[in-house]
Design a protein around this motif. Structure first.
Motif, mmCIF file in Angstrom:
data_model
loop_
_atom_site.group_PDB
_atom_site.id
_atom_site.type_symbol
_atom_site.label_atom_id
_atom_site.label_comp_id
_atom_site.label_asym_id
_atom_site.label_seq_id
_atom_site.Cartn_x
_atom_site.Cartn_y
_atom_site.Cartn_z
ATOM 1 N N ALA A 190 29.905 4.916 5.284
ATOM 2 C CA ALA A 190 30.911 5.813 4.706
ATOM 3 C C ALA A 190 31.818 5.059 3.743
ATOM 4 C CB ALA A 190 31.736 6.464 5.816
ATOM 5 N N THR A 191 32.172 3.841 4.087
ATOM 6 C CA THR A 191 33.015 3.036 3.217
ATOM 7 C C THR A 191 32.302 2.698 1.915
ATOM 8 O OG1 THR A 191 34.122 2.085 5.142
ATOM 9 C CG2 THR A 191 34.351 0.902 3.061
ATOM 10 N N LEU A 192 31.069 2.269 2.018
ATOM 11 C CA LEU A 192 30.304 1.903 0.823
ATOM 12 C C LEU A 192 30.085 3.113 -0.089
ATOM 13 C CD1 LEU A 192 28.828 -0.316 -0.699
ATOM 14 C CD2 LEU A 192 26.780 0.279 0.593
ATOM 15 N N ALA A 193 29.764 4.260 0.502
ATOM 16 C CA ALA A 193 29.570 5.472 -0.298
ATOM 17 C C ALA A 193 30.872 5.899 -0.963
ATOM 18 C CB ALA A 193 29.023 6.593 0.573
ATOM 19 N N SER A 194 31.981 5.780 -0.259
ATOM 20 C CA SER A 194 33.278 6.146 -0.835
ATOM 21 C C SER A 194 33.665 5.214 -1.971
ATOM 22 C CB SER A 194 34.361 6.125 0.242
ATOM 23 O OG SER A 194 34.071 7.067 1.241
ATOM 24 N N VAL A 195 33.410 3.934 -1.800
ATOM 25 C CA VAL A 195 33.720 2.968 -2.863
ATOM 26 C C VAL A 195 32.858 3.240 -4.094
ATOM 27 C CG1 VAL A 195 33.546 0.516 -3.479
ATOM 28 C CG2 VAL A 195 34.598 1.176 -1.331
ATOM 29 N N ALA A 196 31.583 3.529 -3.887
ATOM 30 C CA ALA A 196 30.704 3.845 -5.013
ATOM 31 C C ALA A 196 31.168 5.107 -5.730
ATOM 32 C CB ALA A 196 29.269 4.015 -4.523
ATOM 33 N N ALA A 197 31.627 6.101 -4.974
ATOM 34 C CA ALA A 197 32.125 7.339 -5.587
ATOM 35 C C ALA A 197 33.384 7.094 -6.403
ATOM 36 C CB ALA A 197 32.389 8.378 -4.502
#
Length: 65
Positions: A44-51
């Motif tokens: 979730a953290t990685l996806a949020s950072v990418a977004a």
């Protein structure tokens, strides 16, 4: 004529970043995995950072107009 590619890139980055952020938030809210077989917090953290990075790139492209 130079603004066409900047507009296109800005729209693509903004749509991707917004879509990824909404999808990630929906998965987290429903307590479903963002990525199978990965730590839920890390994915979730990685996806949020990418977004957020994609949204920032979209804003940067629009600022170049």
């Amino acid at each position: 004529m130079e603004s066409g590619p900047a507009i296109f890139a800005g729209v693509v980055f903004a749509l991707f970043g917004g879509g990824l952020l909404v999808w990630t938030a929906t998965r987290v809210r429903r307590r479903e995995p963002v990525a199978h077989g990965v730590n839920p917090v890390a994915s979730a953290t990685l996806a949020s950072v990418a977004a957020v990075i994609a949204l920032t790139l979209g804003a940067w492209c629009f600022s170049r107009l």
